[in-house]
Enzyme design. Structure first.
Site, PDB file in Angstrom:
ATOM      1  N   LYS A  87     -45.026 -42.886 -18.549  1.00 27.69           N
ATOM      2  CA  LYS A  87     -45.635 -43.219 -19.836  1.00 27.69           C
ATOM      3  C   LYS A  87     -46.497 -44.484 -19.745  1.00 27.69           C
ATOM      4  O   LYS A  87     -47.489 -44.613 -20.461  1.00 27.69           O
ATOM      5  CB  LYS A  87     -44.554 -43.344 -20.917  1.00 27.69           C
ATOM      6  CG  LYS A  87     -43.841 -42.004 -21.203  1.00 27.69           C
ATOM      7  CD  LYS A  87     -44.816 -40.920 -21.642  1.00 27.69           C
ATOM      8  CE  LYS A  87     -44.146 -39.627 -22.050  1.00 27.69           C
ATOM      9  NZ  LYS A  87     -45.109 -38.597 -22.485  1.00 27.69           N
ATOM     10  N   ILE A  89     -37.927 -39.188 -32.011  1.00 26.45           N
ATOM     11  CA  ILE A  89     -38.025 -38.035 -32.906  1.00 26.45           C
ATOM     12  C   ILE A  89     -36.994 -37.014 -32.434  1.00 26.45           C
ATOM     13  O   ILE A  89     -36.830 -36.793 -31.231  1.00 26.45           O
ATOM     14  CB  ILE A  89     -39.438 -37.392 -32.864  1.00 26.45           C
ATOM     15  CG1 ILE A  89     -40.502 -38.452 -33.173  1.00 26.45           C
ATOM     16  CG2 ILE A  89     -39.561 -36.251 -33.848  1.00 26.45           C
ATOM     17  CD1 ILE A  89     -41.186 -39.014 -31.977  1.00 26.45           C
ATOM     18  N   TYR A 138     -39.494 -41.725 -16.087  1.00 23.17           N
ATOM     19  CA  TYR A 138     -40.075 -41.452 -17.414  1.00 23.17           C
ATOM     20  C   TYR A 138     -40.879 -42.663 -17.886  1.00 23.17           C
ATOM     21  O   TYR A 138     -42.018 -42.526 -18.350  1.00 23.17           O
ATOM     22  CB  TYR A 138     -38.956 -41.132 -18.412  1.00 23.17           C
ATOM     23  CG  TYR A 138     -39.468 -40.673 -19.768  1.00 23.17           C
ATOM     24  CD1 TYR A 138     -39.961 -39.387 -19.946  1.00 23.17           C
ATOM     25  CD2 TYR A 138     -39.461 -41.532 -20.869  1.00 23.17           C
ATOM     26  CE1 TYR A 138     -40.433 -38.967 -21.196  1.00 23.17           C
ATOM     27  CE2 TYR A 138     -39.927 -41.119 -22.111  1.00 23.17           C
ATOM     28  CZ  TYR A 138     -40.410 -39.834 -22.266  1.00 23.17           C
ATOM     29  OH  TYR A 138     -40.884 -39.420 -23.499  1.00 23.17           O
ATOM     30  N   ARG A 178     -43.756 -26.132 -29.410  1.00 24.30           N
ATOM     31  CA  ARG A 178     -42.657 -26.646 -30.249  1.00 24.30           C
ATOM     32  C   ARG A 178     -42.765 -28.167 -30.354  1.00 24.30           C
ATOM     33  O   ARG A 178     -43.669 -28.781 -29.796  1.00 24.30           O
ATOM     34  CB  ARG A 178     -41.306 -26.239 -29.657  1.00 24.30           C
ATOM     35  CG  ARG A 178     -41.005 -26.880 -28.320  1.00 24.30           C
ATOM     36  CD  ARG A 178     -39.552 -26.641 -27.885  1.00 24.30           C
ATOM     37  NE  ARG A 178     -39.216 -27.559 -26.822  1.00 24.30           N
ATOM     38  CZ  ARG A 178     -38.776 -27.199 -25.620  1.00 24.30           C
ATOM     39  NH1 ARG A 178     -38.589 -25.929 -25.333  1.00 24.30           N
ATOM     40  NH2 ARG A 178     -38.499 -28.111 -24.705  1.00 24.30           N
ATOM     41  N   SER A 231     -45.403 -43.164 -25.118  1.00 24.75           N
ATOM     42  CA  SER A 231     -44.055 -43.391 -25.667  1.00 24.75           C
ATOM     43  C   SER A 231     -43.826 -44.876 -25.890  1.00 24.75           C
ATOM     44  O   SER A 231     -44.479 -45.716 -25.245  1.00 24.75           O
ATOM     45  CB  SER A 231     -43.001 -42.879 -24.678  1.00 24.75           C
ATOM     46  OG  SER A 231     -41.714 -43.349 -25.052  1.00 24.75           O
ATOM     47  N   ALA A 241     -42.207 -45.014 -16.025  1.00 24.83           N
ATOM     48  CA  ALA A 241     -43.398 -45.139 -15.170  1.00 24.83           C
ATOM     49  C   ALA A 241     -44.464 -44.140 -15.592  1.00 24.83           C
ATOM     50  O   ALA A 241     -45.655 -44.459 -15.645  1.00 24.83           O
ATOM     51  CB  ALA A 241     -43.005 -44.912 -13.703  1.00 24.83           C
TER      52      ALA A 241
END
Ligand SMILES: NC(=O)c1ccc[n+]([C@@H]2O[C@H](COP(=O)([O-])OP(=O)(O)OC[C@H]3O[C@@H](n4cnc5c(N)ncnc54)[C@H](O)[C@@H]3O)[C@@H](O)[C@H]2O)c1
Length: 261
Positions: free
Chosen positions: A161, A190, A157, A17, A144, A159
């Site tokens: 990326k 998004i 999160y 997805r 990201s 860290a």
């Protein structure tokens, strides 16, 4: 003229997805045979079936990026089913549970890092020997915008990326001698299940209603609109194509001007 990826085989993780599904669809539209890998096996099969109905070659695989065994099995099975691996898109990921970092648990750190960072290492480790033997390959990690700017309250999160961008540069150096390129795409915002979840948890943390939380994202985007999954897929298919052959070790923004570095 044949499609740009005709004859190529691509693996997309987290392809059931969201962004992964759009990336799988775009690679298939460009002629690639696609391995639709995801921890959610029924949803991966539904995505693969959707691609097959459009005339593409697509096969679903159950794959947990946190597991070395699962990653090795995926790499081996795709090779025996589809004959080669030309493109790997490390897209599988989870969103953060926002909180000031001093309130976050070790469990939350491990949950996010295991999927978003270790998962990129394990899947690439499993697939790289095939590309090295072929002396060609394209590896594309989905990082990201948070790897490009300070992002309070989402420390694991962010860290994870930043780690993906670090792995991009390290892997690019190591694999260049085999003509394997490694790049990252850094999306902004998004509207997927992942980001809907982040907004709902930010709303709970701050007491703001969800529309106001969404507005804080819009306010930071120069173009004033969110990205669509297809915007990310377009950058991925470019990097996977022959046009991207001299690009390696880079992390590309697709964020509508949310961050310029
Ligand atoms: N949506 C955004 O705004 C945004 C922004 C920047 C970066 N990203 C990154 O893009 C990627 C895709 O995000 P999305 O928004 O499409 O998320 P999503 O939640 O819609 O889809 C993620 C997919 O990954 C799969 N997955 C989760 N854990 C897995 C595991 N252990 N092994 C294999 N598959 C697993 C899920 O089943 C799902 O199909 C992620 O890496 C995310 O961090 C998203």
């Amino acid at each position: 003229m044949s499609a740009p990826l005709t004859g190529r085989v691509a693996i997309v993780t987290g392809a059931a997805r969201g962004l992964g599904k759009a990336i799988a669809r775009a690679l298939a539209d460009d002629g690639a045979a696609v391995a639709v890998a995801d921890i959610d096996a029924p949803a991966a099969e539904a995505t693969a079936e959707e691609l097959r109905l459009k005339g593409a070659q697509a096969v679903a695989y159950e794959h947990d990026v946190r597991s070395e065994r699962s990653s090795q099995e995926l790499a081996g099975t795709v090779l025996s089913d589809l004959g080669r691996v030309d493109v790997l898109v490390n897209n599988a990921g989870v969103g953060p549970n926002p909180a000031p970092f001093q309130n976050l648990t070790e469990l939350e750190w491990d949950r996010v890092m295991d999927i978003n960072a270790k998962g990129v290492f394990l899947t690439t480790k499993a697939v790289a020997p095939t590309m090295i033997a072929q002396r060609s390959g394209r590896i594309i990690h989905i990082s990201s915008v948070v790897a490009k700017r300070a992002s309070p309250n989402i420390l694991p999160y962010a860290a994870s990326k930043w780690a993906v961008v670090g792995m991009t540069q390290t892997m690019a150096r190591e694999l260049a001698q085999f003509d394997v390129t490694v790049n990252a795409v850094c999306p902004g915002v998004i509207r997927t299940e992942l980001h809907e979840g982040v907004v709902s948890r930010m709303s709970a943390m701050t007491g703001k209603d969800q529309d106001d939380v969404w507005q804080t994202f819009y306010d930071r985007i120069a173009l004033g609109r969110l990205q669509e999954p297809e915007d990310i897929a377009a950058m991925v298919t470019f990097l996977a194509s022959d046009k991207g052959r001299n690009i390696t070790g880079s992390a590309f923004n697709v964020n509508g001007g949310m961050e310029f570095n």
